[in-house]
Design a protein around this motif. Sequence first.
Motif, PDB file in Angstrom:
ATOM      1  N   GLN A 171       1.262  -0.895   0.041  1.00 27.70           N
ATOM      2  CA  GLN A 171      -0.193   0.289   0.212  1.00 27.70           C
ATOM      3  C   GLN A 171       0.845   1.089   0.006  1.00 27.70           C
ATOM      4  O   GLN A 171       0.656   2.506  -0.421  1.00 27.70           O
ATOM      5  CB  GLN A 171      -0.892   0.129   1.192  1.00 27.70           C
ATOM      6  N   LYS A 172       2.149   0.840   0.703  1.00 25.68           N
ATOM      7  CA  LYS A 172       3.051   2.400   1.004  1.00 25.68           C
ATOM      8  C   LYS A 172       3.141   2.854  -0.874  1.00 25.68           C
ATOM      9  O   LYS A 172       3.708   4.072  -1.082  1.00 25.68           O
ATOM     10  CB  LYS A 172       4.637   1.874   1.142  1.00 25.68           C
ATOM     11  N   ASP A 173       3.495   1.979  -1.528  1.00 26.93           N
ATOM     12  CA  ASP A 173       3.835   2.079  -2.507  1.00 26.93           C
ATOM     13  C   ASP A 173       3.177   2.639  -3.520  1.00 26.93           C
ATOM     14  O   ASP A 173       3.520   3.421  -4.206  1.00 26.93           O
ATOM     15  CB  ASP A 173       4.599   0.503  -3.630  1.00 26.93           C
ATOM     16  N   GLN A 174       1.766   2.737  -3.704  1.00 30.63           N
ATOM     17  CA  GLN A 174       0.804   3.484  -4.468  1.00 30.63           C
ATOM     18  C   GLN A 174       0.421   4.563  -3.968  1.00 30.63           C
ATOM     19  O   GLN A 174      -0.556   5.197  -4.373  1.00 30.63           O
ATOM     20  CB  GLN A 174      -0.611   2.622  -4.003  1.00 30.63           C
ATOM     21  N   THR A 175       1.088   5.219  -2.576  1.00 33.00           N
ATOM     22  CA  THR A 175      -0.160   6.079  -1.822  1.00 33.00           C
ATOM     23  C   THR A 175       1.740   7.262  -1.053  1.00 33.00           C
ATOM     24  O   THR A 175       1.628   8.069  -0.656  1.00 33.00           O
ATOM     25  CB  THR A 175      -0.262   6.276  -0.353  1.00 33.00           C
ATOM     26  N   SER A 176       2.728   6.127  -1.608  1.00 33.61           N
ATOM     27  CA  SER A 176       3.877   7.660  -1.724  1.00 33.61           C
ATOM     28  C   SER A 176       3.972   8.596  -2.474  1.00 33.61           C
ATOM     29  O   SER A 176       3.735   8.608  -3.394  1.00 33.61           O
ATOM     30  CB  SER A 176       4.844   6.248  -2.475  1.00 33.61           C
ATOM     31  N   THR A 177       4.582   9.094  -1.519  1.00 35.11           N
ATOM     32  CA  THR A 177       4.814  10.743  -2.017  1.00 35.11           C
ATOM     33  C   THR A 177       6.159  10.958  -2.394  1.00 35.11           C
ATOM     34  O   THR A 177       6.509  12.611  -3.229  1.00 35.11           O
ATOM     35  CB  THR A 177       4.089  11.930  -1.260  1.00 35.11           C
ATOM     36  N   PHE A 178       7.210  10.254  -2.744  1.00 39.38           N
ATOM     37  CA  PHE A 178       8.198  10.467  -2.815  1.00 39.38           C
ATOM     38  C   PHE A 178       8.979  10.623  -4.182  1.00 39.38           C
ATOM     39  O   PHE A 178       7.912   9.686  -4.913  1.00 39.38           O
ATOM     40  CB  PHE A 178       9.675   9.252  -2.121  1.00 39.38           C
ATOM     41  N   SER A 179      10.064  11.238  -4.442  1.00 33.23           N
ATOM     42  CA  SER A 179      10.716  11.089  -6.070  1.00 33.23           C
ATOM     43  C   SER A 179      10.854   9.984  -6.570  1.00 33.23           C
ATOM     44  O   SER A 179      11.377   9.311  -5.768  1.00 33.23           O
ATOM     45  CB  SER A 179      10.879  11.982  -6.214  1.00 33.23           C
ATOM     46  N   LYS A 180      10.189   9.303  -8.379  1.00 32.68           N
ATOM     47  CA  LYS A 180      10.645   8.455  -8.530  1.00 32.68           C
ATOM     48  C   LYS A 180      11.584   8.568  -9.693  1.00 32.68           C
ATOM     49  O   LYS A 180      11.218  10.029  -9.864  1.00 32.68           O
ATOM     50  CB  LYS A 180      10.261   7.799  -8.564  1.00 32.68           C
ATOM     51  N   TYR A 181      12.938   8.542  -9.520  1.00 30.44           N
ATOM     52  CA  TYR A 181      13.763   7.951 -10.635  1.00 30.44           C
ATOM     53  C   TYR A 181      13.858   7.910 -11.634  1.00 30.44           C
ATOM     54  O   TYR A 181      14.301   6.565 -11.730  1.00 30.44           O
ATOM     55  CB  TYR A 181      15.310   9.323 -10.201  1.00 30.44           C
ATOM     56  N   THR A 182      14.339   8.189 -13.230  1.00 31.25           N
ATOM     57  CA  THR A 182      14.723   7.788 -14.894  1.00 31.25           C
ATOM     58  C   THR A 182      16.083   8.266 -14.345  1.00 31.25           C
ATOM     59  O   THR A 182      16.438   8.844 -13.567  1.00 31.25           O
ATOM     60  CB  THR A 182      13.487   8.199 -15.920  1.00 31.25           C
ATOM     61  N   THR A 183      16.804   7.294 -15.644  1.00 31.33           N
ATOM     62  CA  THR A 183      18.277   7.864 -15.688  1.00 31.33           C
ATOM     63  C   THR A 183      18.578   8.910 -15.981  1.00 31.33           C
ATOM     64  O   THR A 183      19.407   9.399 -15.813  1.00 31.33           O
ATOM     65  CB  THR A 183      18.243   6.705 -16.902  1.00 31.33           C
ATOM     66  N   GLU A 184      17.704   9.926 -16.335  1.00 26.91           N
ATOM     67  CA  GLU A 184      17.926  11.371 -17.046  1.00 26.91           C
ATOM     68  C   GLU A 184      17.479  11.542 -15.584  1.00 26.91           C
ATOM     69  O   GLU A 184      18.800  12.966 -15.456  1.00 26.91           O
ATOM     70  CB  GLU A 184      17.192  11.712 -18.008  1.00 26.91           C
ATOM     71  N   ASP A 185      16.565  11.076 -14.845  1.00 19.26           N
ATOM     72  CA  ASP A 185      17.219  12.257 -14.050  1.00 19.26           C
ATOM     73  C   ASP A 185      17.528  12.179 -12.899  1.00 19.26           C
ATOM     74  O   ASP A 185      18.307  12.692 -11.886  1.00 19.26           O
ATOM     75  CB  ASP A 185      15.448  12.011 -13.044  1.00 19.26           C
ATOM     76  N   LEU A 186      18.322  10.668 -13.106  1.00 21.52           N
ATOM     77  CA  LEU A 186      20.140  10.717 -11.571  1.00 21.52           C
ATOM     78  C   LEU A 186      21.199  10.860 -13.026  1.00 21.52           C
ATOM     79  O   LEU A 186      22.191  11.697 -11.872  1.00 21.52           O
ATOM     80  CB  LEU A 186      19.619   9.286 -12.193  1.00 21.52           C
ATOM     81  N   LEU A 187      21.186  11.267 -14.747  1.00 26.40           N
ATOM     82  CA  LEU A 187      22.318  12.031 -14.700  1.00 26.40           C
ATOM     83  C   LEU A 187      22.147  13.823 -14.376  1.00 26.40           C
ATOM     84  O   LEU A 187      23.609  14.123 -14.708  1.00 26.40           O
ATOM     85  CB  LEU A 187      21.529  11.368 -16.223  1.00 26.40           C
ATOM     86  N   ASN A 188      21.364  13.897 -13.959  1.00 25.12           N
ATOM     87  CA  ASN A 188      21.271  15.501 -13.790  1.00 25.12           C
ATOM     88  C   ASN A 188      21.106  15.569 -12.244  1.00 25.12           C
ATOM     89  O   ASN A 188      21.585  16.954 -12.028  1.00 25.12           O
ATOM     90  CB  ASN A 188      19.435  15.874 -13.450  1.00 25.12           C
ATOM     91  N   LEU A 189      21.376  14.808 -11.035  1.00 21.50           N
ATOM     92  CA  LEU A 189      21.266  14.605  -9.415  1.00 21.50           C
ATOM     93  C   LEU A 189      22.732  14.323  -9.038  1.00 21.50           C
ATOM     94  O   LEU A 189      23.324  14.990  -8.310  1.00 21.50           O
ATOM     95  CB  LEU A 189      19.627  14.564  -8.983  1.00 21.50           C
ATOM     96  N   ILE A 190      23.063  13.391 -10.145  1.00 21.90           N
ATOM     97  CA  ILE A 190      24.247  12.651  -9.413  1.00 21.90           C
ATOM     98  C   ILE A 190      25.480  13.583 -10.332  1.00 21.90           C
ATOM     99  O   ILE A 190      25.351  13.092 -11.600  1.00 21.90           O
ATOM    100  CB  ILE A 190      24.244  11.247  -9.663  1.00 21.90           C
ATOM    101  N   GLN A 191      26.945  14.122  -9.146  1.00 22.63           N
ATOM    102  CA  GLN A 191      28.093  14.011 -10.156  1.00 22.63           C
ATOM    103  C   GLN A 191      28.469  12.758 -10.554  1.00 22.63           C
ATOM    104  O   GLN A 191      29.329  12.495  -9.200  1.00 22.63           O
ATOM    105  CB  GLN A 191      28.682  14.781  -8.761  1.00 22.63           C
TER     106      GLN A 191
END
Length: 411
Positions: A171-191
């Motif tokens: 149920q937590k996965d269906q109601t979670s408000t945390f962001s999820k990350y694609t490869t492109e998201d991670l390329l923009n956030l990780i050094q």
Amino acid sequence: MEAAAGRGMEAVARSSERAGVAMRNRAEVDATLQTAKLNPAELLPAVHCLSFGPQAGGGECCLLQLEPGLCAELEAGRSLIIRGEKDEHAVLCSKDKTYDMKIADTSNMLLFVPGCKTPEELKADQASCNIIHSQIAGFSKNYWELRRCRPKLKKLRKLLMEDPYEGPDSQKDQTSTFSKYTTEDLLNLIQASEEEILRQLQVIDACKIEGYWRILDFDYEMKLLSHVTQLIDSESWPLSKVPLCACLEELGSLEPREMIEHILLSYGRKYVDDGEVFFEMHEDKICRAIAQMLLQNAVKFNLSEFEEIWQQSVPEGMTTRLDQLQGLALVDRSSRPETIFLLKVEDLPEDNQERFNSLFGIREKWTEVDITPYIQDLCAEKQTVGALLTKYARTSMLNGVKVYNSRRPIS
């Protein structure tokens, strides 16, 4: 980036006027050389007469000092990307490497002169005009210096652990408000470079679910692993030859088939034999995971009791050894009775000095054998653990054994 004119030219006549610069002739150049007490015979005949262009200015251009490999990347049409958020020190990334960026000042003014020819080019081009009038497009008193550095990957695990995957029925996965990350998201956030990020995603056993990178919740991961090891035991399969199709067929009704295959990939080596896919299970990794499950809810565990329970908990045919727990758990031989407790290297700071401060806060004196698993990942290219210890620790002898303690007071 165009060449910078300066010491490499044989003779330079300068004008600081930004517009309406009169073209110098040979007589004026010779007079300048005489005033400067320079012997024309010792110089190339060609002369660059420099003047500032109408748009020339400082701070509009940046110089970047590149090693040959990075120059080749740009010449081949590939990109170099600067990564970092506002509160992070910027790094530059190629396709597979990460570089720290540092401003280096120079005592000489660096001039940007489009089309500027070096002495070597002038020698090769004997037909060059005797006097070359060039305009300065810009100038700088510093440049960016690059130094190969470790990719900053700790943030990758931190982001994915904000919302670990607990299974399709959670149920937590269906109601979670945390962001999820694609490869492109991670390329923009990780050094880190793209290859370093993708390699680290494999190291931490991340998987793609509905287009997003996820880490399995540890309890769910252990549940999946338990299904697989129980099936191996019931079918009496050798650990070196676990069939994928049979696992999917038997366990597909309990868990998603992609999760069964993912846990096999995480804890085994995939290979093909006679057209069928099999997995050779990694004994050390399975033993390590079960040890973590036993230790995670205990502050400290009596070592002898832990070793007995641990051996009983692993699948039949597997043998537990303390060296399987390097970077996961720490044994305290000085306590009576001897104890063991969970200490994961991924939970320690990424910065070198902070890592050593944290370790010396946990234990005042370390042997090299004990501390190595907790600092090995800090070693830069061609750097050894010994070199790190020399820099951040001092040595002493304790009961005839060399130990390391902090160079600075630990609060």
